[in-house]
Scaffold this active site. Structure first.
Site, PDB file in Angstrom:
ATOM      1  N   ASP A  24       0.826  -1.208   0.000  1.00 36.97           N
ATOM      2  CA  ASP A  24       0.000   0.000   0.000  1.00 36.97           C
ATOM      3  C   ASP A  24       0.860   1.259   0.000  1.00 36.97           C
ATOM      4  OD1 ASP A  24      -2.298   1.448   0.048  1.00 36.97           O
ATOM      5  OD2 ASP A  24      -2.870   0.929   2.093  1.00 36.97           O
ATOM      6  N   HIS A  41       2.722   3.130  -9.002  1.00 37.71           N
ATOM      7  CA  HIS A  41       2.567   1.690  -9.241  1.00 37.71           C
ATOM      8  C   HIS A  41       3.778   1.124 -10.000  1.00 37.71           C
ATOM      9  CE1 HIS A  41      -1.336   1.976  -7.541  1.00 37.71           C
ATOM     10  NE2 HIS A  41      -1.880   2.639  -8.546  1.00 37.71           N
ATOM     11  N   LEU A 135      11.560 -19.850  -5.261  1.00 41.41           N
ATOM     12  CA  LEU A 135      10.493 -19.154  -4.525  1.00 41.41           C
ATOM     13  C   LEU A 135       9.114 -19.457  -5.114  1.00 41.41           C
ATOM     14  CD1 LEU A 135       9.848 -16.781  -2.411  1.00 41.41           C
ATOM     15  CD2 LEU A 135       9.703 -15.346  -4.441  1.00 41.41           C
TER      16      LEU A 135
HETATM   17  C1  FPP Z   1      -1.995   0.142  -3.222  1.00 39.73           C
HETATM   18  O1  FPP Z   1      -1.504   1.476  -3.238  1.00 39.73           O
HETATM   19  C2  FPP Z   1      -1.453  -0.613  -4.347  1.00 39.73           C
HETATM   20  C3  FPP Z   1      -2.182  -1.137  -5.371  1.00 39.73           C
HETATM   21  C4  FPP Z   1      -3.646  -1.004  -5.450  1.00 39.73           C
HETATM   22  C5  FPP Z   1      -1.529  -1.835  -6.490  1.00 39.73           C
HETATM   23  C6  FPP Z   1      -0.342  -2.709  -6.188  1.00 39.73           C
HETATM   24  C7  FPP Z   1       0.350  -3.016  -7.446  1.00 39.73           C
HETATM   25  C8  FPP Z   1       1.693  -2.953  -7.670  1.00 39.73           C
HETATM   26  C9  FPP Z   1       2.669  -2.675  -6.602  1.00 39.73           C
HETATM   27  C10 FPP Z   1       2.270  -3.142  -9.033  1.00 39.73           C
HETATM   28  C11 FPP Z   1       2.155  -4.418  -9.747  1.00 39.73           C
HETATM   29  C12 FPP Z   1       2.449  -5.675  -9.018  1.00 39.73           C
HETATM   30  C13 FPP Z   1       3.239  -6.696  -9.483  1.00 39.73           C
HETATM   31  C14 FPP Z   1       3.161  -8.019  -8.828  1.00 39.73           C
HETATM   32  C15 FPP Z   1       4.171  -6.542 -10.593  1.00 39.73           C
HETATM   33  P1  FPP Z   1      -2.529   2.683  -3.429  1.00 39.73           P
HETATM   34  O2  FPP Z   1      -2.639   2.967  -4.874  1.00 39.73           O
HETATM   35  O3  FPP Z   1      -3.815   2.345  -2.761  1.00 39.73           O
HETATM   36  O4  FPP Z   1      -1.788   3.840  -2.695  1.00 39.73           O
HETATM   37  P2  FPP Z   1      -2.439   5.000  -1.831  1.00 39.73           P
HETATM   38  O5  FPP Z   1      -3.084   4.321  -0.651  1.00 39.73           O
HETATM   39  O6  FPP Z   1      -1.277   5.837  -1.452  1.00 39.73           O
HETATM   40  O7  FPP Z   1      -3.416   5.700  -2.708  1.00 39.73           O
END
Ligand code: FPP
Length: 244
Positions: A24, A41, A135
């Site tokens: 997050d 992201h 892994l």
């Molecule tokens: C939460 O942060 C994160 C997500 C909804 C997406 C997670 C995806 C990735 C890290 C990239 C792709 C993954 C792989 C396996 C290659 P948020 O957007 O909710 O952040 P915020 O809370 O600051 O708005």
């Protein structure tokens, strides 16, 4: 990496076998830099790649990450498509590097709600990595814990209806076999970054006995040192599974 491995040895740290992660804070990380959320992201995806490599070197056998929830479709079209593109590119890279990195990759979540191009890549990747001995990396895409349980219950109900299973045979182990995570051990440690302390529908069945570690670090900033901190925290806890 050396200093981390030395610390693990000297402090006799018990390494969790399976670590689940809620990555997050990507959006806030980008906002702090006046960049669009999708940039967060992109950085987040780089962090995952690094953390799975470091985590495996530290002795973690299973890592399961939350990449896209059933709720994430509510985000802007621009952000959803950026995330899907990122995931698709990651799957393609994984296929290309599969012979080198020896990682076994599995996707959990409702694949029926995903674009057919992504599903084809998922199937290809799962197939070519299925007997890899490194892994065990699991990515939750279009995943919701309650939805996973609902789909499992539906499959079990059909088996009962077809008289393949008696209702008395429905044990916790049998339910495990019908979940997307069938065959995976339950996570020992859950990490959630960015200061939020919620489960957000992530693996509610599987995390019943798991230790939770929350940190204010935003996911793109998360490093192997932070992973070591989480493991130290995990070692300060005794797990009794309800016994004494
Ligand atoms: C939460 O942060 C994160 C997500 C909804 C997406 C997670 C995806 C990735 C890290 C990239 C792709 C993954 C792989 C396996 C290659 P948020 O957007 O909710 O952040 P915020 O809370 O600051 O708005």
């Amino acid at each position: 990496m050396e200093h981390i491995l030395t610390a693990i040895k000297e402090e006799k740290l018990n390494i969790p076998k399976h670590v689940a992660i809620i990555m997050d804070g990507n959006g806030r990380w980008a906002k702090k830099r006046n960049m669009p959320r999708k940039y967060g992201h992109i950085q987040g995806a780089k962090t995952v790649e690094q953390i799975i490599e470091d985590g495996y070197k530290m002795g973690i056998e299973y890592i399961t990450v939350y990449a896209f929830s059933t709720e994430n479709w509510k985000r802007s079209e621009d952000e959803v498509s950026a995330l899907m593109k990122l995931l698709q590119n990651y799957l393609i890279d994984c296929i290309e590097r599969s012979t080198k990195n020896n990682m076994q990759v599995r996707i959990i979540g409702d694949k029926s709600g995903l674009d057919s191009k992504i599903v084809a890549k998922i199937e290809e990747l799962e197939k070519i990595t299925q007997s890899a001995s490194g892994l065990k990396f699991t990515i939750a895409i279009n995943y919701g814990g309650r939805d996973e349980i609902r789909r499992a219950v539906k499959k079990i109900a059909k088996e009962v209806e077809a008289k393949h299973i008696e209702p008395e045979e429905i044990t916790e182990d049998l339910i495990n076999d019908y979940l997307d995570t069938a065959g995976l051990p339950d996570p020992d440690l859950l990490i959630r970054t960015s200061g939020e302390e919620r489960l957000s529908n992530y693996l509610p069945w599987q995390l019943a006995y798991t230790e939770f570690y929350f940190t204010d670090v935003l996911w793109p900033d998360f490093t192997k040192e932070d992973l070591l901190t989480a493991i130290r925290y995990y070692n300060g806890r005794e797990r009794r599974f309800g016994g004494v």
